[in-house]
Design an enzyme around this catalytic site. Structure first.
Site, PDB file in Angstrom:
ATOM      1  NE  ARG A 140       7.841  57.913  25.553  1.00 36.27           N
ATOM      2  CZ  ARG A 140       8.233  56.758  25.239  1.00 36.27           C
ATOM      3  NH1 ARG A 140       8.671  55.949  25.999  1.00 36.27           N
ATOM      4  NH2 ARG A 140       8.183  56.589  23.799  1.00 36.27           N
ATOM      5  CG  ASP A 141       6.281  56.441  35.789  1.00 35.17           C
ATOM      6  OD1 ASP A 141       5.469  55.501  36.586  1.00 35.17           O
ATOM      7  OD2 ASP A 141       6.449  57.445  36.374  1.00 35.17           O
ATOM      8  CB  ILE A 142       4.196  61.360  35.249  1.00 33.63           C
ATOM      9  CG1 ILE A 142       4.442  63.194  35.058  1.00 33.63           C
ATOM     10  CG2 ILE A 142       4.297  61.457  36.885  1.00 33.63           C
ATOM     11  CD1 ILE A 142       2.828  63.710  35.369  1.00 33.63           C
ATOM     12  CG  ASN A 188       5.246  48.211  42.851  1.00 34.60           C
ATOM     13  OD1 ASN A 188       6.197  47.448  43.089  1.00 34.60           O
ATOM     14  ND2 ASN A 188       5.516  49.676  42.429  1.00 34.60           N
ATOM     15  CG  HIS A 231       0.023  50.413  37.399  1.00 40.02           C
ATOM     16  ND1 HIS A 231      -0.616  50.742  38.479  1.00 40.02           N
ATOM     17  CD2 HIS A 231       1.378  50.816  37.577  1.00 40.02           C
ATOM     18  CE1 HIS A 231       0.228  51.180  39.475  1.00 40.02           C
ATOM     19  NE2 HIS A 231       1.221  51.180  39.146  1.00 40.02           N
ATOM     20  CG  HIS A 249       6.096  50.140  37.417  1.00 40.60           C
ATOM     21  ND1 HIS A 249       6.304  51.556  37.486  1.00 40.60           N
ATOM     22  CD2 HIS A 249       5.176  49.925  38.199  1.00 40.60           C
ATOM     23  CE1 HIS A 249       5.448  51.942  38.459  1.00 40.60           C
ATOM     24  NE2 HIS A 249       4.969  50.981  38.738  1.00 40.60           N
TER      25      HIS A 249
END
Ligand code: 5GP
Ligand code: ZN
Length: 117
Positions: free
Chosen positions: A35-37, A92, A105, A107
């Site tokens: 999970r993204d922080i 990105n 990576h 998202h």
């Protein structure tokens, strides 16, 4: 030779090595999902190849097997998170595009309605 090349001073390499904790969602032999922080949507999972490459095109050039495994993990994550029918997948590349971590990576964003492109 190391099967999954890592880089010094790379945050995601440290997460993959277990040196920095993360909220792990799924994993396969070649990629991890956590999970993204700082989530930008109710579901915000980062899907990250274990191999260190600076961006997704570099990963594709270096190792089609790792690229394929990354997308296999995306498929698993969207099923697991209940967003298989509605999600965004964003990569990105370059600081001007918003890349802040120079380890490839994706998202996975979901759980909401997206109105902007
Ligand atoms: P980028 O901007 O490079 O496409 O995405 C990097 C993402 O990594 C950002 O969304 C940011 O919130 C996330 N991030 C930065 N540091 C950490 C961390 O230590 N742990 C986790 N789980 N995510 C992080
Ligand atoms: Zn790395």
């Amino acid at each position: 030779m190391n099967a999954t090349p890592q880089a010094d001073d790379c945050l995601f390499c440290k997460i993959i090595a277990g040196e920095i904790p993360s909220d792990l969602v799924a994993e396969n032999e070649r990629a991890v999902a956590f999970r993204d922080i700082n989530p930008a949507a109710p579901v915000h999972v980062l899907v990250v190849p274990k191999r260190h490459e600076p961006n997704i095109a570099a990963l594709a050039a270096a190792s089609p097997e790792d690229l394929s495994a990354l997308f296999a993990l995306v498929a698993e994550v969207v099923q697991q998170e209940g967003v298989a029918e509605h999600h965004r997948l964003l990569f990105n590349t370059g600081a001007d595009a918003g890349q802040t971590i120079f380890h490839a990576h994706g998202h996975v964003l979901g759980g909401t309605t997206f109105t902007e492109r």
